[in-house]
Design a protein around this motif. Structure first.
Motif, PDB file in Angstrom:
ATOM      1  N   LYS A 110       0.834  -1.203   0.000  1.00  0.00           N
ATOM      2  CA  LYS A 110       0.000   0.000   0.000  1.00  0.00           C
ATOM      3  C   LYS A 110       0.868   1.252   0.000  1.00  0.00           C
ATOM      4  O   LYS A 110       1.918   1.296   0.628  1.00  0.00           O
ATOM      5  CB  LYS A 110      -0.910   0.021   1.227  1.00  0.00           C
ATOM      6  N   VAL A 111       0.380   2.272  -0.693  1.00  0.00           N
ATOM      7  CA  VAL A 111       0.974   3.598  -0.611  1.00  0.00           C
ATOM      8  C   VAL A 111      -0.100   4.495  -0.003  1.00  0.00           C
ATOM      9  O   VAL A 111      -1.269   4.426  -0.390  1.00  0.00           O
ATOM     10  CB  VAL A 111       1.470   4.127  -1.984  1.00  0.00           C
ATOM     11  N   ILE A 112       0.296   5.291   0.966  1.00  0.00           N
ATOM     12  CA  ILE A 112      -0.640   6.184   1.646  1.00  0.00           C
ATOM     13  C   ILE A 112      -0.235   7.619   1.338  1.00  0.00           C
ATOM     14  O   ILE A 112       0.904   8.023   1.605  1.00  0.00           O
ATOM     15  CB  ILE A 112      -0.646   5.931   3.166  1.00  0.00           C
ATOM     16  N   HIS A 113      -1.170   8.368   0.764  1.00  0.00           N
ATOM     17  CA  HIS A 113      -0.961   9.781   0.469  1.00  0.00           C
ATOM     18  C   HIS A 113      -1.576  10.585   1.609  1.00  0.00           C
ATOM     19  O   HIS A 113      -2.785  10.529   1.826  1.00  0.00           O
ATOM     20  CB  HIS A 113      -1.631  10.168  -0.854  1.00  0.00           C
ATOM     21  N   HIS A 114      -0.750  11.312   2.348  1.00  0.00           N
ATOM     22  CA  HIS A 114      -1.213  12.168   3.444  1.00  0.00           C
ATOM     23  C   HIS A 114      -1.467  13.558   2.847  1.00  0.00           C
ATOM     24  O   HIS A 114      -0.534  14.321   2.628  1.00  0.00           O
ATOM     25  CB  HIS A 114      -0.168  12.240   4.560  1.00  0.00           C
ATOM     26  N   VAL A 115      -2.714  13.876   2.603  1.00  0.00           N
ATOM     27  CA  VAL A 115      -3.071  15.085   1.856  1.00  0.00           C
ATOM     28  C   VAL A 115      -2.895  16.330   2.723  1.00  0.00           C
ATOM     29  O   VAL A 115      -3.465  16.437   3.802  1.00  0.00           O
ATOM     30  CB  VAL A 115      -4.518  14.988   1.325  1.00  0.00           C
ATOM     31  N   LEU A 128      -5.214   9.095   1.836  1.00  0.00           N
ATOM     32  CA  LEU A 128      -5.757   8.367   0.694  1.00  0.00           C
ATOM     33  C   LEU A 128      -4.886   7.124   0.513  1.00  0.00           C
ATOM     34  O   LEU A 128      -3.716   7.224   0.193  1.00  0.00           O
ATOM     35  CB  LEU A 128      -5.736   9.238  -0.559  1.00  0.00           C
ATOM     36  N   GLU A 129      -5.488   5.975   0.733  1.00  0.00           N
ATOM     37  CA  GLU A 129      -4.747   4.715   0.700  1.00  0.00           C
ATOM     38  C   GLU A 129      -5.019   3.989  -0.613  1.00  0.00           C
ATOM     39  O   GLU A 129      -6.157   3.886  -1.048  1.00  0.00           O
ATOM     40  CB  GLU A 129      -5.198   3.861   1.887  1.00  0.00           C
ATOM     41  N   ARG A 130      -3.933   3.499  -1.232  1.00  0.00           N
ATOM     42  CA  ARG A 130      -4.050   2.753  -2.472  1.00  0.00           C
ATOM     43  C   ARG A 130      -3.164   1.517  -2.405  1.00  0.00           C
ATOM     44  O   ARG A 130      -2.064   1.584  -1.849  1.00  0.00           O
ATOM     45  CB  ARG A 130      -3.553   3.569  -3.689  1.00  0.00           C
ATOM     46  N   THR A 131      -3.620   0.417  -2.963  1.00  0.00           N
ATOM     47  CA  THR A 131      -2.713  -0.708  -3.160  1.00  0.00           C
ATOM     48  C   THR A 131      -1.972  -0.425  -4.458  1.00  0.00           C
ATOM     49  O   THR A 131      -2.451   0.342  -5.307  1.00  0.00           O
ATOM     50  CB  THR A 131      -3.455  -2.060  -3.247  1.00  0.00           C
ATOM     51  N   PHE A 132      -0.794  -1.037  -4.616  1.00  0.00           N
ATOM     52  CA  PHE A 132      -0.038  -0.773  -5.832  1.00  0.00           C
ATOM     53  C   PHE A 132       0.640  -2.026  -6.353  1.00  0.00           C
ATOM     54  O   PHE A 132       0.933  -2.962  -5.613  1.00  0.00           O
ATOM     55  CB  PHE A 132       1.002   0.334  -5.599  1.00  0.00           C
ATOM     56  N   GLU A 133       0.848  -1.991  -7.666  1.00  0.00           N
ATOM     57  CA  GLU A 133       1.693  -2.945  -8.363  1.00  0.00           C
ATOM     58  C   GLU A 133       2.635  -2.089  -9.181  1.00  0.00           C
ATOM     59  O   GLU A 133       2.197  -1.190  -9.894  1.00  0.00           O
ATOM     60  CB  GLU A 133       0.878  -3.856  -9.276  1.00  0.00           C
ATOM     61  N   ILE A 134       3.939  -2.361  -9.073  1.00  0.00           N
ATOM     62  CA  ILE A 134       4.904  -1.491  -9.739  1.00  0.00           C
ATOM     63  C   ILE A 134       5.955  -2.317 -10.469  1.00  0.00           C
ATOM     64  O   ILE A 134       6.386  -3.358  -9.988  1.00  0.00           O
ATOM     65  CB  ILE A 134       5.560  -0.531  -8.709  1.00  0.00           C
TER      66      ILE A 134
END
Length: 158
Positions: A110-115, A128-134
């Motif tokens: 997960k990547v968490i964007h702290h707005v 804003l929490e998102r799972t990711f594939e990179i």
């Protein structure tokens, strides 16, 4: 903690969601425009818009004057139609645009964007929490479903 694979500028390729009935929806159209920037020191900046936003058709000087026009009845009467048309276009455009920035952190997949700054004031101070594939050149961010429909944002490294 940041992930060095995230660092850089990413261009939006697609943004889609699938509703519970299986219908694919493109919230910002089939050709959205966007950039996502992750810095080495842990900051994120995101900007996304539809590709067909209408121009306001006002010069920079006129944009600065717009506020004064609505405070002065004579200017509004004289130039009102032009400014009202621009304001309607502005509101239509702002509905079709998202921008925010702040710190980010990686936690597992997960990547968490702290707005900290956002066009949408309700997001300020939120995570804003998102799972990711990179991979080296592609990033897939998946939002957690709020209404049962996750959103998939596909990015390509610039």
């Amino acid at each position: 903690m940041t992930n060095p694979n995230f660092v850089g500028v990413w261009k939006l390729v697609s943004w889609k969601t699938e509703n519970p009935n299986g219908k694919i929806i493109y919230p910002y159209g089939k050709n959205p425009i966007g950039h996502l920037t992750y810095t080495q020191d842990g900051y994120i900046s995101a900007n996304i818009m539809k590709d067909n936003c209408l121009p306001l058709e006002l010069s920079v000087e006129e944009l600065i004057k717009t506020r004064k026009v609505f405070l002065n009845p004579w200017l509004l009467f004289r130039n009102g139609r032009k400014y009202i048309k621009a304001i309607i276009r502005y509101f239509k455009s702002s509905i079709n645009y998202i921008s925010y920035s702040g710190k980010y952190q990686i936690q597992g997949d997960k990547v968490i964007h702290h707005v900290e700054v956002s066009l949408i004031p309700d997001w300020i101070g939120k995570d804003l929490e998102r799972t990711f594939e990179i991979t080296d050149h592609e990033l897939l961010l998946t939002t957690l479903p709020l209404d049962g429909s996750p959103q998939y944002l596909q990015w390509k490294r610039i």
